[in-house]
Structures are given as C-alpha cells and as structure tokens.
Motif scaffolding. Structure first.
Motif, PDB file in Angstrom:
ATOM      1  N   ILE A  12       6.451   3.069  -5.829  1.00 34.71           N
ATOM      2  CA  ILE A  12       6.807   1.818  -6.499  1.00 34.71           C
ATOM      3  C   ILE A  12       5.965   0.722  -5.854  1.00 34.71           C
ATOM      4  N   SER A  13       5.287  -0.049  -6.677  1.00 34.75           N
ATOM      5  CA  SER A  13       4.463  -1.136  -6.143  1.00 34.75           C
ATOM      6  C   SER A  13       5.353  -2.243  -5.584  1.00 34.75           C
ATOM      7  N   GLY A  14       4.806  -3.013  -4.664  1.00 33.78           N
ATOM      8  CA  GLY A  14       5.525  -4.168  -4.144  1.00 33.78           C
ATOM      9  C   GLY A  14       5.888  -5.133  -5.254  1.00 33.78           C
ATOM     10  N   GLU A  15       4.986  -5.270  -6.230  1.00 33.00           N
ATOM     11  CA  GLU A  15       5.233  -6.166  -7.369  1.00 33.00           C
ATOM     12  C   GLU A  15       6.470  -5.734  -8.153  1.00 33.00           C
ATOM     13  N   VAL A  16       6.620  -4.437  -8.372  1.00 33.02           N
ATOM     14  CA  VAL A  16       7.787  -3.934  -9.100  1.00 33.02           C
ATOM     15  C   VAL A  16       9.055  -4.103  -8.264  1.00 33.02           C
ATOM     16  N   LEU A  17       8.978  -3.846  -6.965  1.00 28.49           N
ATOM     17  CA  LEU A  17      10.153  -4.047  -6.105  1.00 28.49           C
ATOM     18  C   LEU A  17      10.619  -5.503  -6.162  1.00 28.49           C
ATOM     19  N   VAL A  18       9.673  -6.416  -6.080  1.00 28.21           N
ATOM     20  CA  VAL A  18      10.015  -7.841  -6.106  1.00 28.21           C
ATOM     21  C   VAL A  18      10.555  -8.228  -7.482  1.00 28.21           C
ATOM     22  N   LEU A  43       9.780 -12.993  -1.014  1.00 36.10           N
ATOM     23  CA  LEU A  43       9.892 -11.533  -1.119  1.00 36.10           C
ATOM     24  C   LEU A  43       8.530 -10.881  -1.312  1.00 36.10           C
ATOM     25  N   GLU A  44       7.625 -11.546  -2.018  1.00 38.41           N
ATOM     26  CA  GLU A  44       6.270 -10.991  -2.178  1.00 38.41           C
ATOM     27  C   GLU A  44       5.577 -10.842  -0.831  1.00 38.41           C
ATOM     28  N   ARG A  45       5.871 -11.736   0.101  1.00 44.09           N
ATOM     29  CA  ARG A  45       5.293 -11.638   1.448  1.00 44.09           C
ATOM     30  C   ARG A  45       5.992 -10.577   2.295  1.00 44.09           C
ATOM     31  N   ALA A  46       7.249 -10.245   1.957  1.00 45.81           N
ATOM     32  CA  ALA A  46       8.053  -9.379   2.810  1.00 45.81           C
ATOM     33  C   ALA A  46       8.123  -7.918   2.366  1.00 45.81           C
ATOM     34  N   LEU A  47       7.981  -7.646   1.069  1.00 45.89           N
ATOM     35  CA  LEU A  47       8.211  -6.289   0.563  1.00 45.89           C
ATOM     36  C   LEU A  47       6.907  -5.615   0.156  1.00 45.89           C
ATOM     37  N   PRO A  48       6.576  -4.509   0.808  1.00 45.19           N
ATOM     38  CA  PRO A  48       5.363  -3.768   0.441  1.00 45.19           C
ATOM     39  C   PRO A  48       5.660  -2.744  -0.656  1.00 45.19           C
ATOM     40  N   GLY A  49       4.614  -2.167  -1.199  1.00 45.77           N
ATOM     41  CA  GLY A  49       4.778  -1.021  -2.081  1.00 45.77           C
ATOM     42  C   GLY A  49       5.169   0.194  -1.258  1.00 45.77           C
ATOM     43  N   VAL A  50       5.715   1.196  -1.919  1.00 42.62           N
ATOM     44  CA  VAL A  50       6.151   2.414  -1.237  1.00 42.62           C
ATOM     45  C   VAL A  50       5.623   3.642  -1.962  1.00 42.62           C
ATOM     46  N   GLU A  51       5.545   4.721  -1.221  1.00 43.40           N
ATOM     47  CA  GLU A  51       5.161   6.037  -1.736  1.00 43.40           C
ATOM     48  C   GLU A  51       6.344   6.985  -1.564  1.00 43.40           C
ATOM     49  N   PRO A  52       6.333   8.135  -2.249  1.00 41.97           N
ATOM     50  CA  PRO A  52       7.440   9.085  -2.081  1.00 41.97           C
ATOM     51  C   PRO A  52       7.632   9.440  -0.601  1.00 41.97           C
TER      52      PRO A  52
END
Length: 109
Positions: A12-18, A43-52
C-alpha cells in the motif's frame, strides 16, 4: 499512552494510507476542512508506503501527539494532540468501520 502495531498483507502506498486515513477522519467527524488539510500534510510526512509483511507501529502519546515506526525505524512524529487522538480513533472509536477488530484490540473479543 498506547501503541498500535499493524502488519500489512499487501503493498500500500503512503498516499493511499494517508487518503484512507483522511476519509475515515472525515467520516468520524474529526476536524473541519482546513484542519484536515493541515492533518493530511502531517500524515504525509509521517506515514510511509508498505510492502507485504511490513509492520507500522503508532505510539499514541496523550496530550503530546504520536510517533510512527516502520519496522524498527522511527519514520515520523506528529506534534498535534488532536490529530493523534483522531488518528487512533480510526481503529478504537466505537464508530469504527471494523468493530470486531476494535473489540480484539481492546481485549474484548
């Protein structure tokens, strides 16, 4: 203080998480449009994208804000107590979209 640890099963990309977080904050009635714009930037500064298999940990610090780790790395801090409270409400508020998950997180299920 309490921590929430989430292990992700998919990328999930950071953009989608935010974006998803912001949609939930609006649905739950937190902040007005101007406040949510400020919160989005934080939140854009704090949340990165993630991998499985990745883990994000959020530490809620009442009256102070929150800190976020990606695995063992501190990746962000939020110094806004209202944003931190609202962000953790996504999972812990009685109005959450995932009541069974909320119950499990609170040791009720």
């Amino acid at each position: 203080p309490h921590a929430l640890e989430i292990r992700y099963a998919r990328a999930i990309s950071g953009e989608v998480l935010v974006s998803t977080s912001m949609e939930e904050l609006e649905r739950l009635g937190f902040g007005d449009a101007a406040v949510r714009r400020r919160w989005r930037a934080a939140l854009e500064r704090a949340l990165p994208g993630v991998e499985p298999g990745d883990t994000l940990i959020g530490l809620y610090l009442p009256g102070q804000g929150a800190r976020f780790w990606h695995g063992r790395d501190l990746v962000g801090e939020v110094a806004d107590p209202e944003l931190a409270r609202a962000f953790f409400a996504i999972w812990l508020d009685p109005r959450t979209r995932e009541p069974a998950l909320r119950a499990s997180l609170l040791g009720q299920g």
